[in-house]
Design a protein around this motif. Structure first.
Motif, PDB file in Angstrom:
ATOM      1  N   VAL A  37      36.301  72.794  54.301  1.00  0.00           N
ATOM      2  CA  VAL A  37      35.752  74.139  54.498  1.00  0.00           C
ATOM      3  C   VAL A  37      34.983  74.213  55.804  1.00  0.00           C
ATOM      4  CG1 VAL A  37      34.089  75.812  53.613  1.00  0.00           C
ATOM      5  CG2 VAL A  37      35.710  74.726  52.047  1.00  0.00           C
ATOM      6  N   ASN A  38      34.254  73.166  56.134  1.00  0.00           N
ATOM      7  CA  ASN A  38      33.491  73.160  57.385  1.00  0.00           C
ATOM      8  C   ASN A  38      34.403  73.076  58.599  1.00  0.00           C
ATOM      9  OD1 ASN A  38      30.860  73.406  56.282  1.00  0.00           O
ATOM     10  ND2 ASN A  38      30.941  71.255  55.665  1.00  0.00           N
ATOM     11  N   VAL A  39      35.535  72.375  58.469  1.00  0.00           N
ATOM     12  CA  VAL A  39      36.520  72.370  59.554  1.00  0.00           C
ATOM     13  C   VAL A  39      37.070  73.775  59.749  1.00  0.00           C
ATOM     14  CG1 VAL A  39      38.792  71.522  60.260  1.00  0.00           C
ATOM     15  CG2 VAL A  39      37.135  69.936  59.252  1.00  0.00           C
ATOM     16  N   ARG A  40      37.415  74.436  58.652  1.00  0.00           N
ATOM     17  CA  ARG A  40      37.954  75.795  58.753  1.00  0.00           C
ATOM     18  C   ARG A  40      36.958  76.744  59.408  1.00  0.00           C
ATOM     19  NH1 ARG A  40      37.441  80.228  56.083  1.00  0.00           N
ATOM     20  NH2 ARG A  40      36.389  79.342  54.257  1.00  0.00           N
ATOM     21  N   ARG A  41      35.697  76.628  59.012  1.00  0.00           N
ATOM     22  CA  ARG A  41      34.682  77.505  59.597  1.00  0.00           C
ATOM     23  C   ARG A  41      34.482  77.219  61.076  1.00  0.00           C
ATOM     24  NH1 ARG A  41      30.591  76.792  54.440  1.00  0.00           N
ATOM     25  NH2 ARG A  41      31.501  78.451  53.134  1.00  0.00           N
ATOM     26  N   ALA A  42      34.499  75.949  61.442  1.00  0.00           N
ATOM     27  CA  ALA A  42      34.332  75.610  62.858  1.00  0.00           C
ATOM     28  C   ALA A  42      35.469  76.156  63.699  1.00  0.00           C
ATOM     29  CB  ALA A  42      34.222  74.095  63.020  1.00  0.00           C
ATOM     30  N   LEU A  43      36.672  76.218  63.125  1.00  0.00           N
ATOM     31  CA  LEU A  43      37.823  76.778  63.830  1.00  0.00           C
ATOM     32  C   LEU A  43      37.835  78.306  63.798  1.00  0.00           C
ATOM     33  CD1 LEU A  43      40.564  74.339  62.546  1.00  0.00           C
ATOM     34  CD2 LEU A  43      39.972  74.687  64.944  1.00  0.00           C
ATOM     35  N   ASP A  44      37.037  78.888  62.895  1.00  0.00           N
ATOM     36  CA  ASP A  44      36.982  80.330  62.711  1.00  0.00           C
ATOM     37  C   ASP A  44      38.358  80.891  62.356  1.00  0.00           C
ATOM     38  OD1 ASP A  44      35.776  82.809  62.542  1.00  0.00           O
ATOM     39  OD2 ASP A  44      36.103  83.283  64.665  1.00  0.00           O
ATOM     40  N   VAL A  45      38.964  80.305  61.338  1.00  0.00           N
ATOM     41  CA  VAL A  45      40.257  80.782  60.842  1.00  0.00           C
ATOM     42  C   VAL A  45      40.142  81.073  59.356  1.00  0.00           C
ATOM     43  CG1 VAL A  45      41.629  79.568  62.572  1.00  0.00           C
ATOM     44  CG2 VAL A  45      41.096  78.419  60.417  1.00  0.00           C
ATOM     45  N   ASP A  46      41.019  81.946  58.874  1.00  0.00           N
ATOM     46  CA  ASP A  46      41.022  82.317  57.461  1.00  0.00           C
ATOM     47  C   ASP A  46      41.759  81.313  56.589  1.00  0.00           C
ATOM     48  OD1 ASP A  46      39.696  84.720  58.008  1.00  0.00           O
ATOM     49  OD2 ASP A  46      41.578  85.715  58.517  1.00  0.00           O
ATOM     50  N   LEU A  47      42.663  80.541  57.202  1.00  0.00           N
ATOM     51  CA  LEU A  47      43.507  79.631  56.424  1.00  0.00           C
ATOM     52  C   LEU A  47      43.666  78.316  57.169  1.00  0.00           C
ATOM     53  CD1 LEU A  47      45.324  79.472  53.868  1.00  0.00           C
ATOM     54  CD2 LEU A  47      47.229  80.183  55.330  1.00  0.00           C
ATOM     55  N   LEU A  48      43.357  77.222  56.494  1.00  0.00           N
ATOM     56  CA  LEU A  48      43.465  75.887  57.087  1.00  0.00           C
ATOM     57  C   LEU A  48      44.434  75.056  56.259  1.00  0.00           C
ATOM     58  CD1 LEU A  48      42.425  73.690  59.103  1.00  0.00           C
ATOM     59  CD2 LEU A  48      40.745  73.072  57.346  1.00  0.00           C
ATOM     60  N   GLY A  49      45.340  74.371  56.928  1.00  0.00           N
ATOM     61  CA  GLY A  49      46.262  73.478  56.248  1.00  0.00           C
ATOM     62  C   GLY A  49      45.674  72.092  56.073  1.00  0.00           C
ATOM     63  N   LEU A  50      45.961  71.491  54.926  1.00  0.00           N
ATOM     64  CA  LEU A  50      45.564  70.109  54.654  1.00  0.00           C
ATOM     65  C   LEU A  50      46.808  69.286  54.352  1.00  0.00           C
ATOM     66  CD1 LEU A  50      42.505  70.494  52.241  1.00  0.00           C
ATOM     67  CD2 LEU A  50      42.483  70.285  54.725  1.00  0.00           C
ATOM     68  N   GLY A  51      46.899  68.118  54.953  1.00  0.00           N
ATOM     69  CA  GLY A  51      47.868  67.125  54.533  1.00  0.00           C
ATOM     70  C   GLY A  51      47.153  66.203  53.569  1.00  0.00           C
ATOM     71  N   LEU A  52      47.173  66.538  52.294  1.00  0.00           N
ATOM     72  CA  LEU A  52      46.372  65.792  51.320  1.00  0.00           C
ATOM     73  C   LEU A  52      46.867  64.363  51.171  1.00  0.00           C
ATOM     74  CD1 LEU A  52      45.630  68.021  48.180  1.00  0.00           C
ATOM     75  CD2 LEU A  52      44.008  67.209  49.898  1.00  0.00           C
ATOM     76  N   TRP A  53      45.911  63.439  51.082  1.00  0.00           N
ATOM     77  CA  TRP A  53      46.225  62.096  50.618  1.00  0.00           C
ATOM     78  C   TRP A  53      45.672  61.960  49.212  1.00  0.00           C
ATOM     79  CZ3 TRP A  53      42.787  57.732  49.732  1.00  0.00           C
ATOM     80  CH2 TRP A  53      43.490  56.619  49.246  1.00  0.00           C
ATOM     81  N   LEU A  54      46.550  61.652  48.270  1.00  0.00           N
ATOM     82  CA  LEU A  54      46.170  61.430  46.888  1.00  0.00           C
ATOM     83  C   LEU A  54      46.494  59.989  46.527  1.00  0.00           C
ATOM     84  CD1 LEU A  54      47.735  64.681  45.351  1.00  0.00           C
ATOM     85  CD2 LEU A  54      45.323  64.307  45.938  1.00  0.00           C
ATOM     86  N   ALA A  55      45.479  59.198  46.198  1.00  0.00           N
ATOM     87  CA  ALA A  55      45.713  57.826  45.769  1.00  0.00           C
ATOM     88  C   ALA A  55      46.574  57.822  44.508  1.00  0.00           C
ATOM     89  CB  ALA A  55      44.389  57.117  45.511  1.00  0.00           C
ATOM     90  N   ALA A  56      47.248  56.714  44.269  1.00  0.00           N
ATOM     91  CA  ALA A  56      48.214  56.647  43.166  1.00  0.00           C
ATOM     92  C   ALA A  56      47.637  57.070  41.812  1.00  0.00           C
ATOM     93  CB  ALA A  56      48.805  55.233  43.087  1.00  0.00           C
ATOM     94  N   PRO A  57      46.420  56.652  41.436  1.00  0.00           N
ATOM     95  CA  PRO A  57      45.900  57.098  40.129  1.00  0.00           C
ATOM     96  C   PRO A  57      45.707  58.610  40.064  1.00  0.00           C
ATOM     97  CG  PRO A  57      44.702  55.163  40.917  1.00  0.00           C
ATOM     98  CD  PRO A  57      45.538  55.642  42.055  1.00  0.00           C
ATOM     99  N   VAL A  58      45.266  59.227  41.156  1.00  0.00           N
ATOM    100  CA  VAL A  58      45.084  60.685  41.167  1.00  0.00           C
ATOM    101  C   VAL A  58      46.432  61.384  41.073  1.00  0.00           C
ATOM    102  CG1 VAL A  58      44.040  62.627  42.389  1.00  0.00           C
ATOM    103  CG2 VAL A  58      43.083  60.332  42.652  1.00  0.00           C
ATOM    104  N   ALA A  59      47.407  60.880  41.812  1.00  0.00           N
ATOM    105  CA  ALA A  59      48.739  61.467  41.769  1.00  0.00           C
ATOM    106  C   ALA A  59      49.317  61.408  40.357  1.00  0.00           C
ATOM    107  CB  ALA A  59      49.660  60.755  42.754  1.00  0.00           C
ATOM    108  N   ALA A  60      49.133  60.284  39.681  1.00  0.00           N
ATOM    109  CA  ALA A  60      49.648  60.142  38.316  1.00  0.00           C
ATOM    110  C   ALA A  60      48.938  61.104  37.366  1.00  0.00           C
ATOM    111  CB  ALA A  60      49.482  58.700  37.846  1.00  0.00           C
ATOM    112  N   GLU A  61      47.625  61.228  37.523  1.00  0.00           N
ATOM    113  CA  GLU A  61      46.846  62.140  36.678  1.00  0.00           C
ATOM    114  C   GLU A  61      47.317  63.584  36.854  1.00  0.00           C
ATOM    115  OE1 GLU A  61      42.226  63.808  36.382  1.00  0.00           O
ATOM    116  OE2 GLU A  61      42.692  62.028  37.590  1.00  0.00           O
ATOM    117  N   LEU A  62      47.493  64.005  38.083  1.00  0.00           N
ATOM    118  CA  LEU A  62      47.912  65.377  38.357  1.00  0.00           C
ATOM    119  C   LEU A  62      49.352  65.626  37.913  1.00  0.00           C
ATOM    120  CD1 LEU A  62      46.306  65.790  41.882  1.00  0.00           C
ATOM    121  CD2 LEU A  62      45.732  67.149  39.852  1.00  0.00           C
TER     122      LEU A  62
END
Length: 395
Positions: A37-62
């Motif tokens: 959110v702070n990156v988005r605000r610093a860029l002053d944009v309405d929409l910021l893309g994320l290339g999420l990294w999800l560790a294997a346990p989080v990926a399995a949970e989701l």
């Protein structure tokens, strides 16, 4: 952020969250407010893309919990964040005190790597914005180069066939297309686009392709136009581009003191001299070392390119430099023509926490400002190539 190419296609730009340590869903959600959110605000944009990294346990949970996927998508949306790509290269603990060669395990000879990647695809299918053409997941280029034999090669081929079938199943179930890009990296079985053309061209290229990391491309001493042409000739689509620059030294012997300041214990910093360009074995010890300290001890001849991602907007102090010319040439090759070369761009400087002390962010706020500066730099580079920011994204 989104851009419109001259061919009418949408190009998505974001930054990769593997720079942040998070091994559970609570940690991933905390990243959104602390950094994104702070990156988005610093860029002053309405929409910021994320290339999420999800560790294997989080990926399995989701992957096992549709409600958790809906919650994650909601948390992204209310913060003005979107996800069209996931980084599936590190399996877990990517910001541990020591990572080094552990990042290449489990590799594509194992069921664990297959299961993790398909979990990511299932998660991404539910995170994709409704108007996104498709999603992408980047992954390691099969394995570290040793050990490798016919049995391991056969196992990897079977896994890739299972991966393609699994991605097809995700599309049937969700109606969303997710492609996986194998990312050539120094020291791996596939280090260059030439090796990718030899090793990967037989895979299902409707769903599988290449993730081109521009720092890795530079470390292989590849010329971008030729490298991208080589992939096209082999029928290998570029499904994702990681916008990155590597550390470089024209005179490593004269720059040894400066280079020593970049030696650190967490990540491998494979070092390549110009002699590796086009070599049958680009990792040959005559012109390659698997870490920066080893290259210094071996006194490899210069010039060097070092697998050490440096902030895009802040080149190293002289006498060191970066591979920014390769980055610019690659972006021009991908986007200055009549057809966009790839629709997913990810700024991936995961090394902020191990930079030399004088360049390292001291707080989360400083890190967010640095990431925003990298994205602003990339936005300007794309604008110079004629890509227009999509209406409604910039304020």
């Amino acid at each position: 952020m989104r851009f419109r190419h001259a061919d009418g296609s949408t190009v998505h730009l974001g930054y990769c969250t593997n720079v942040h340590p998070a091994e559970d869903l609570a940690g991933v959600l905390a990243q959104l407010d602390t950094y994104a959110v702070n990156v988005r605000r610093a860029l002053d944009v309405d929409l910021l893309g994320l290339g999420l990294w999800l560790a294997a346990p989080v990926a399995a949970e989701l992957a096992a919990d549709p409600a958790a996927r809906r919650r994650l998508r909601h948390e992204l949306t209310v913060r003005g964040l979107e996800v069209v790509t996931l980084n599936g290269f590190p399996y877990a603990a990517f910001q541990a005190p020591v990572v080094k060669g552990a990042v290449y395990h489990p590799d594509w000879t194992t069921p664990d790597r297959l299961g993790y990647t398909l979990n990511l695809a299932r998660v991404l299918a539910d995170l994709l914005p409704d108007d996104a053409a498709r999603g992408s997941v980047s992954t390691l280029p099969l394995a570290w180069r040793t050990p490798w034999d016919a049995d391991r090669a056969d196992a990897a081929r079977r896994r890739l066939d299972e991966l393609a079938a699994g991605l097809a199943a995700v599309e049937r179930e969700t109606g969303r297309t997710v492609r996986v890009g194998f990312e050539p990296e120094p020291g791996c079985l596939v280090e260059s686009t030439g090796q990718a053309s030899e090793v990967l061209s037989a895979m299902d290229t409707d769903r599988l392709g290449i993730c081109v990391d521009l720092a890795h491309l530079a470390c292989a001493w590849e010329e971008p136009v030729e490298a991208l042409g080589r992939l096209r000739a082999a029928g290998l689509p570029v499904v994702k581009v990681q916008v990155s620059a590597a550390l470089a030294a024209t005179d490593p012997a004269g720059s040894a003191e400066a280079l020593r300041r970049w030696v650190e214990p967490r990540f491998l910093h494979q070092t390549r001299t110009a002699g590796c360009a086009g070599a049958a074995d680009p990792a040959h010890p005559a012109y390659a070392a698997d870490d920066l300290d080893a290259a210094l001890d071996a006194r490899l001849p210069g010039p060097w390119r070092v697998h050490y991602h440096v902030p895009l907007h802040a080149p190293p102090e002289p006498p060191l430099t970066s591979t920014m010319p390769v980055l610019r040439a690659a972006l021009a090759a991908l986007y200055a023509g009549p057809v966009a070369g790839c629709d997913h761009l990810d700024v991936e400087t995961y090394t902020w926490g191990v930079l030399p002390e004088s360049r390292r962010p001291r707080t989360g706020g400083e890190l967010a400002i640095g990431i925003a500066a990298e994205l602003a730099f990339t936005r300007a580079e794309l604008a110079a190539l004629g890509l227009a920011t999509t209406v409604g994204v910039g304020r």
